[in-house]
Scaffold this active site. Structure first.
Site, PDB file in Angstrom:
ATOM      1  N   HIS A 450      32.015 -28.431  47.614  1.00 43.97           N
ATOM      2  CA  HIS A 450      32.370 -29.585  48.460  1.00 43.97           C
ATOM      3  C   HIS A 450      31.518 -29.539  49.717  1.00 43.97           C
ATOM      4  O   HIS A 450      30.810 -28.557  49.975  1.00 43.97           O
ATOM      5  CB  HIS A 450      33.863 -29.562  48.814  1.00 43.97           C
ATOM      6  N   SER A 452      30.736 -29.813  53.908  1.00 48.97           N
ATOM      7  CA  SER A 452      31.276 -29.428  55.201  1.00 48.97           C
ATOM      8  C   SER A 452      30.099 -29.186  56.138  1.00 48.97           C
ATOM      9  O   SER A 452      29.148 -29.949  56.165  1.00 48.97           O
ATOM     10  CB  SER A 452      32.161 -28.184  55.043  1.00 48.97           C
ATOM     11  N   HIS A 592      43.641   2.661  58.231  1.00 51.73           N
ATOM     12  CA  HIS A 592      43.315   1.384  58.867  1.00 51.73           C
ATOM     13  C   HIS A 592      41.798   1.230  58.892  1.00 51.73           C
ATOM     14  O   HIS A 592      41.065   2.217  59.000  1.00 51.73           O
ATOM     15  CB  HIS A 592      43.854   1.314  60.306  1.00 51.73           C
ATOM     16  N   SER A 594      38.272  -0.460  60.551  1.00 53.18           N
ATOM     17  CA  SER A 594      37.623  -1.011  61.746  1.00 53.18           C
ATOM     18  C   SER A 594      36.159  -0.568  61.696  1.00 53.18           C
ATOM     19  O   SER A 594      35.583  -0.413  60.624  1.00 53.18           O
ATOM     20  CB  SER A 594      38.321  -0.538  63.024  1.00 53.18           C
TER      21      SER A 594
END
Length: 907
Positions: A450, A452, A592, A594
């Site tokens: 599409h 954009s 985690h 990062s």
């Protein structure tokens, strides 16, 4: 020192006092003090400043006798529609001798530099009473139908309707017996009236950039036609009646869908140019194939059809049409048949058959990059402008191919080029393939579902994978030593994980730490979708810093750094994790994700140093320059250049510019805003500001015209331009305050460069006699007898051309490749494109006879007869001054019909 950004004249407010003074003035209606007069002789210019309608209504109400002498009037259509209609209704009564009426839009631009259309949608019926009107310009407006009064203007010879919304022309247009020039480019015409063939006096007809698919046979009745432009339409065939255009010299048909052309075109006796480029021609008559005046590039000549004949009963698949569009702000129609589209802004689109179930109108615009439209990561670089394709969000039934042209960056190791797009309010990178056009120009190719926003970005090599509950392994394709191992049970649902590795030059780290043995591993960024933590620890492997091995290192010098979001601070987590060392690698476990960085240094407190080092990785070292054009010192070029490009750029520019040495080295972030301020050097100077956004791989250049309120007759005027970080503030600091700011540690000031406006040529210093009228030196365009065009004259011409400049350039003989180069070099600055084209052409014409005539002819051929008339007026004034001067000096023979003066009789 005053600066007018991008060459635009400053707007002065319209006041009642100025209008009152205009009525009382005998020779001219003046604008604000110091501005050019609005009414000079027979020319009334109301498009220079706001409030033109109010000024004209005021003059009409006072019944100024000067209005009866007006023959040429220019009025901007960027006015309130009702006020504009009321004003135009007064014209037939007050300007009865009007010969030329210019109601153009396009003088105003939006924030991205695109020309805005005027508000004019129709004309009052009373304008048909202008019996002397011969020239009517309604370009760049909002006309959807032709006003009914126009076919009743029987004296009209020039009608300019370009850049409107016209879908058809009325049959009544054929009732204009004197029409010579008709320009209807950049409209929505689908058909032409049969009565068009009745315009027996028509010489130039320009219908380019429309939606025409057929031509009426009656067009062959235009017996006086010399130029016909039908470029960028949808013509699939041509009528045989074109053979009746016996006066035709120029026929432009490029960028259509023609599959054949009549053989009779080769027998037109006066034809000197036939442009058939970029069509679907597979076979051309031999008479045209060998003719030197025919251009055929971009056609599949001699190629076999794309498919073999289908068996009986098999439906025929039509060939995919190709479109070649040469406007940076336009639209085109895509049908279920599909099409291949090439845009002049360096974009290609491939719509496969069946991509749309119904016809869809596609609109496109190439926008200037700005931070809100350019989402960049910490280590990304922008390589292109921003392409907007509309309608947004409409899904295609098959993916559309998109190619974006860009100049590849020099540093390509461990980096990759991707096309970035906006999808559901978030930006994502598309799978991108690179195709080489030339070694210095590449295509970024991707498939899009599409439309954009799209842009080309250089980023560190990135890898991604879908982590299942069973676990998996992710490693970097740019640095295979970087790995992440996900054990079984790390996640209970599949989640997407992303890895990015940034190379680090150890030399910069050693310079920052002032430690010869310091080193650092590649910088690793890990991110994920879903919950912020994993259910089981994930093992991360990083290579040890260069020169360090697990057998010889001092563990007290090894630091594992972790970037804490969102504060963007760095923490030393060496003591919080268990580092497993091998001969070449370090492994640790985290839950985690990062940024991670492994340092080897004898320093103990490295958090603050890591923040500085990370910023330095993202900084670009640049120099700032301010150069003045040698022929016109009031034209100043401002540019921000990477250090690697300074010497080569200056060698290229110093043939035409001169100025101080570049500034000292300045460090800037990608996408950082900064501005240039022309600062006060005297109390009566005015400031000007020009804003920039720094992108390391795009041209950060603008040209402005500066002036001063000081008298340059006696001496040169010295000033300066300073560069500051950040957006343009409300007030630029005074000189004393700015000097204090420069001494601060966090000063926004970057550099100050001197500017000098030289003493005007031909002026006299005080005490040396009365100064004469001043002008810029001639460019050797013309001669003393026919008249010169000065730099000031050419600057006025450049200020009037607007988006019509490419047509003027082509008619001046400028190659199309050079046209594209100018568009590319000055793609941030429309006025810079115009001035560069015009002045570079003028410099090449210096000393050549007939240059001015060629310029006038090019303006006429480009639908700018208003500017051509102004050039002729300048030349006529020059010829009169020359004749007067040689009469005064006795170089010309006296006129026999003139009566002798008393002095000569007495002698």
């Amino acid at each position: 020192m005053a600066a007018v950004a991008e060459g635009l004249e400053p707007e002065a407010a319209a006041t009642e006092d100025a209008a009152q003074d205009a009525v009382d003035t005998v020779d001219a209606v003046d604008a604000e003090p110091g501005d050019p007069p609005l009414l000079v002789g027979s020319r009334l210019s109301l498009d220079l400043y706001p409030g033109g309608c109010q000024r004209l209504l005021h003059l009409c109400a006072r019944q100024s006798p000067q209005l009866l002498e007006v023959q040429f009037m220019q009025l901007s259509s960027h006015e309130d529609p009702r006020l504009l209609e009321t004003t135009l209704a007064q014209v037939p009564c007050s300007l009865r001798h009007l010969r030329s009426l210019v109601l153009r839009g396009g003088q105003q631009r939006d924030v991205l530099g695109a020309c805005l259309r005027g508000s004019l949608t129709t004309l009052p019926a009373g304008l048909s009473g202008l019996t002397h009107l011969a020239h009517l310009d309604l370009s760049f407006n909002s006309l959807e139908t032709l006003p009914g009064c126009i076919p009743q203007m029987h004296g009209l010879s020039t009608l300019l309707l370009s850049h409107n919304h016209l879908s058809e022309l009325p049959e009544a247009l054929g009732a204009l017996p004197a029409l010579t020039f008709l320009y209807v480019t950049h409209n929505c015409l689908r058909t032409l009236p049969k009565a068009l063939g009745a315009l027996s006096t028509l010489q130039c007809l320009d219908l380019s950039q429309n939606l025409l698919d057929t031509l009426p046979p009656e067009i062959g009745g235009l017996s006086s036609l010399t130029e016909l432009n039908l470029a960028s339409n949808r013509l699939q065939s041509l009528p045989a009646s074109l053979a009746g255009l016996r006066s035709l010299r120029l026929l432009v048909l490029h960028s259509n869908l023609l599959t054949s052309v009549p053989t009779s075109l080769a027998h037109l006796p006066l034809l000197t140019r036939l442009d058939l480029r970029d069509n679907q021609l597979r076979d051309v008559p031999p008479e045209l194939l060998d003719a030197p005046f025919v251009r055929l590039r971009g056609n599949p000549l001699g190629e076999a059809p794309p498919a073999l004949p289908s068996p009986p009963g098999t439906p025929t698949i039509p060939e995919m049409p190709r479109l070649f569009l040469n406007s940076d702000l336009d639209s085109f129609l895509v049908t279920p048949q599909g099409c291949s589209v090439t845009l002049a802004c360096g974009v290609r689109l491939q719509f496969p058959a069946g991509a749309t179930a119904t016809p869809v109108s596609i609109r496109y615009r190439l926008r200037l990059p700005e931070p809100r439209l350019v989402p960049l990561g910490p280590h990304d670089s922008l390589l292109s402008h921003v392409l907007e394709l509309q309608p947004h969000g409409v899904a295609f039934q098959q993916e559309v191919g998109l190619w974006l042209l860009f100049v590849p960056p020099r540093a390509r190791r461990c980096r990759e080029v991707v096309v970035r797009t906006l999808n559901d309010d978030s930006w994502s990178d598309l799978e991108t393939h690179l195709e080489e056009e030339t070694p210095k120009r590449l295509w970024a190719h991707c498939q899009v579902p599409h439309f954009s926003w799209f842009l080309v970005v250089s980023r560190p090599v990135s890898n991604a994978c879908l982590v299942p509950p069973e676990g998996t392994l992710l490693y970097s394709s740019g640095h295979p030593g970087v790995k992440v191992t996900f054990p079984p049970g790390a996640t209970d649902e599949p989640r997407q994980v992303y890895m990015q590795v940034v190379r680090v030059a150890s030399g910069e780290l050693r310079a920052l730490l002032e430690e010869p043995g310091a080193a650092a591993s590649p910088l690793l960024c890990l991110s994920q979708s879903g919950p912020p933590s994993f259910l089981q620890p994930v093992t991360v492997q990083l290579p040890l810093p260069p020169g360090v091995t697990g057998l010889s290192l001092d563990r007290s010098c090894l630091h594992l750094l972790y970037r804490t979001p969102p504060e963007a601070t760095w923490d030393d987590i060496t003591t919080q994790v268990a580092l497993e060392l091998t001969h070449l690698y370090a492994r640790f476990r985290v839950t985690h994700f990062s940024w991670y960085w492994l340092w080897y240094t004898a320093k103990t407190r490295v958090e603050g140093l890591a923040r500085k080092a990370w910023e330095r990785l993202r900084l670009h070292r640049v120099s700032l320059i301010a150069l003045q054009r040698r022929r016109d010192p009031e034209q100043v070029l401002l540019q921000c250049l990477p250090l690697s490009k300074v010497d080569a750029t200056l060698r290229r520019l110093l043939e035409r510019y001169r100025g101080p040495e570049p500034s000292d080295t300045v460090e800037m972030f990608e996408g950082e805003k900064f501005f240039a301020a022309f600062e006060k050097d005297r109390p009566d100077c005015v400031q000007g500001r020009v804003c920039f956004v720094f992108y390391s791989h795009l041209k950060n250049v603008k040209e402005v015209y500066v002036t001063t309120t000081l008298d340059r007759q006696a001496q040169a005027v010295r000033g300066q331009v300073s560069f500051y970080r950040g957006a343009v503030p409300e007030d630029v600091p005074e000189e004393a305050e700015a000097a204090r700011h420069r001494k601060g540690t966090d000063s926004p000031w970057m550099a100050t460069l001197p500017i000098k406006l030289p003493r005007l040529r031909g002026s006299k210093a005080p005490g040396q006699g009365q100064g004469t009228s001043l002008s810029l030196a001639p460019l050797n365009l013309g001669d003393a007898e026919t008249g010169f065009l000065t730099q000031s004259n050419l600057l006025n011409v450049a200020g009037r051309l607007g988006p019509d400049w490419p047509a003027v350039a082509l008619h001046l003989g400028m190659p199309y490749r050079e046209l594209q180069r100018i568009r590319h070099e000055f793609r941030d600055d429309l006025d810079g494109q115009i001035r560069h084209m015009l002045f570079s052409w003028a410099e090449r014409q210096a000393g050549q006879p007939g240059a001015v005539g060629r310029l006038v002819q090019a303006l006429e051929q480009s639908d700018r007869l208003d500017v051509a008339e102004e050039v002729r007026a300048v030349l006529e004034l020059g010829r009169q001054k020359y004749e007067d001067s040689i009469q005064r000096t006795g170089l010309a023979p006296p006129d026999p019909s003139a009566s002798p003066s008393p002095e000569s009789a007495q002698a």
